[in-house]
Design an enzyme around this catalytic site. Structure first.
Site, PDB file in Angstrom:
ATOM      1  CB  ILE A 158     -19.798  22.420 -34.910  1.00 34.55           C
ATOM      2  CG1 ILE A 158     -20.136  23.812 -34.341  1.00 34.55           C
ATOM      3  CG2 ILE A 158     -20.979  21.465 -34.779  1.00 34.55           C
ATOM      4  CD1 ILE A 158     -20.330  23.859 -32.824  1.00 34.55           C
ATOM      5  NE  ARG A 268      12.573  -2.369 -28.455  1.00 40.71           N
ATOM      6  CZ  ARG A 268      13.481  -2.116 -29.388  1.00 40.71           C
ATOM      7  NH1 ARG A 268      13.497  -2.841 -30.492  1.00 40.71           N
ATOM      8  NH2 ARG A 268      14.382  -1.157 -29.207  1.00 40.71           N
ATOM      9  N   GLY A 340       9.642   4.519 -26.360  1.00 40.79           N
ATOM     10  CA  GLY A 340      10.832   5.127 -26.923  1.00 40.79           C
ATOM     11  C   GLY A 340      10.537   5.751 -28.275  1.00 40.79           C
ATOM     12  CD  GLU A 364     -19.013  17.387 -25.013  1.00 39.97           C
ATOM     13  OE1 GLU A 364     -19.464  18.527 -25.197  1.00 39.97           O
ATOM     14  OE2 GLU A 364     -19.544  16.374 -25.473  1.00 39.97           O
TER      15      GLU A 364
END
Length: 383
Positions: A158, A268, A340, A364
Site C-alpha cells: 500500500i 560528449r 554509458g 494498478e
C-alpha cells in the site's frame, strides 16, 4: 488534426505551471529523496496549493474540477521531476475522486477539503498478500454489527501507508466473488489499524510502502463508501483513472530520461566527434521519441474516452496502461545505455528513473492483467 494530438490554451498553461513546479520543487531533490527514503509531505502540500491535490474533484467540493485529459497532462509533467512523487499524487487523487464520485454529502464534506489541500493524505487498499491480480478473491472481511462494521484482514503493497491519513479499504461483506465486496473509509487513528515495516524496494523509495493490518477495526456504518456489494465496481472505476495516471507518469519519467540523453550526447565526444552526430545514436533517439509519441497519443485517447463515458473506456485504459508503462521503461533503459557508465551512477538520476518506472508495469493491475482486460473486450461478443 484530432483532439488527441492538440492541447487547449488552458492545458498549455496548466502544463507550464506544473512543469515549473516539477523542475523547481521535485527534480533537484529526487535523487536525495530516493537515497534517504524521504517522503516529502511538505512538497506534496505545495503541489496541492496549485490545485493538484484534488485534480478531478468538483470545484464545489474544493477540487480543481479537471478532466482526465487534463489529468494525464498533469501527471506526465510532474513525473519529469520525480516519478515516485507523481505516482503517489496519482493514487491520492484516485482516492479523492472515489469519495467525490461515490461518497454521500457528509462524506464529501468531511474528507474532500483535507484531501484537496493534502492536509489529509489518501491511500488505496485493494491488494492482499494472497490476492493481487485476482482482486475479487480478497479475504479481508467487514462484519456488520448494528451501526458499525468490524474490519479484519491484511492489505499488501500500500503506497503511502503509515503516512496517509485516510484509507479506502475493500473488504468482503457478502459471499464469494465481486458481488460480495464493499468499500470503506478507514482513518489512521482508528483502533486496531496498524502498519508493517516500510518495504525495501527497487524503486519508488521516496514514498513509503507498507502492509495495512486491520485487527478488528470498528468503524461507524456511515464510513461505508457506496452501497453494500458495490465496492468492486467502485474499485474498478477508480482503477481506470489510476491506470491512466500511472501511464502518464511513465511518459514523464521516460521523457526526462530522453531529454537528458540528448544533452549528454551533445556534451560528449568520441573519435573526434560529438556522440550526438553519430547517425546510429540519432536513430536510437528517433525510435525512443517515436515510441513515446505513440504511447502519449494512446494515453490521451483513453483519457478522452473516459471523460465522455465511452463504453470501451476500460479497455482503452488497459491498453494505454500496458503500452505506456512498457514503453516508458524501455525508453528509460535505453537512455541509461546511451549514458554509458554515467547512466549507472546514482548522481546522474537515470538509474533512479529506470528503477521507478519498473514498478509501473506491476501496480494498478499488472500488464498481463491489462492484456486479459483487452482480450476480454475483443472476444466478449463471441462468447
Amino acid at each position: 488534426m484530432s483532439a488527441v494530438t492538440t492541447l487547449t490554451e488552458d492545458q498549455l498553461a496548466l502544463a507550464e505551471v506544473t512543469l515549473d513546479f516539477a523542475q523547481e520543487r521535485l527534480a533537484p531533490h529526487a535523487v536525495a529523496w530516493d537515497q534517504d527514503k524521504h517522503f516529502p509531505v511538505d512538497v506534496i502540500r505545495s503541489a496541492a496549493s496549485l490545485g493538484l491535490g484534488g485534480v478531478y474533484v468538483r470545484e464545489e467540493h474544493g477540487g480543481s474540477g479537471l478532466t482526465r485529459a487534463d489529468g494525464v497532462l498533469v501527471f506526465e509533467t510532474l513525473a519529469t521531476g520525480c516519478p515516485s512523487i507523481a505516482g503517489y499524487l496519482s493514487i491520492h487523487n484516485m482516492v479523492a475522486w472515489m469519495i467525490d464520485r461515490y461518497g454521500d454529502h457528509s462524506q464529501r464534506a468531511r474528507w474532500l477539503p483535507g484531501l484537496c489541500s493534502a492536509e489529509t493524505l489518501g491511500s488505496y487498499c485493494l491488494t492482499e498478500p494472497g490476492a493481487g491480480s485476482d482482486a475479487a478473491a480478497l479475504r479481508t472481511r467487514a462484519e456488520r454489527q448494528g451501526d458499525h462494521y468490524v474490519l479484519s484482514g491484511v492489505k499488501q503493497f500500500i503506497s503511502g501507508a503509515g503516512a496517509s491519513d485516510l484509507y479506502v479499504v475493500l473488504a468482503r461483506t457478502g459471499g464469494a466473488g465481486p458481488g460480495g465486496i464493499s468499500a470503506f473509509l478507514v482513518e489512521r487513528g482508528d483502533p486496531g489499524l496498524s502498519f508493517g515495516a516500510n518495504e525495501r524496494k527497487m524503486g519508488w523509495n521516496a514514498q513509503p510502502t507498507r502492509q495495512v493490518v486491520l485487527d478488528g477495526v470498528r468503524i461507524p456504518a456511515d464510513r461505508r463508501l457506496g452501497a453494500e456489494g458495490e465496492g468492486f465496481r467502485i474499485a474498478m472505476h477508480g482503477l481506470n483513472g489510476g491506470r491512466l495516471g500511472i501511464a502518464a507518469c511513465s511518459l514523464g519519467g521516460a521523457q526526462s530520461a530522453l531529454d537528458r540523453s540528448l544533452t549528454h550526447l551533445a556534451d560528449r565526444e568520441a573519435f573526434g566527434a560529438r556522440l550526438l552526430d553519430a547517425q546510429g545514436l540519432q536513430f536510437r533517439l528517433a525510435d525512443m521519441a517515436t515510441e513515446l509519441a505513440a504511447a502519449r497519443a494512446l494515453v490521451r485517447q483513453a483519457a478522452e474516452a473516459l471523460d465522455r463515458g465511452d463504453p470501451q473506456a476500460a479497455q482503452l485504459c488497459a491498453m494505454a496502461k500496458r503500452f505506456a508503462t512498457d514503453t516508458g521503461f524501455s525508453v528509460a533503459d535505453r537512455a541509461l545505455q546511451l549514458h554509458g557508465g554515467y547512466g549507472y551512477l546514482s548522481e546522474y538520476g537515470i538509474e533512479k528513473i529506470v528503477r521507478d518506472l519498473r514498478v509501473h508495469r506491476i501496480l494498478e493491475g499488472t500488464n498481463e492483467i491489462m492484456n486479459v482486460i483487452v482480450a476480454r473486450g475483443l472476444t466478449e461478443h463471441l462468447r
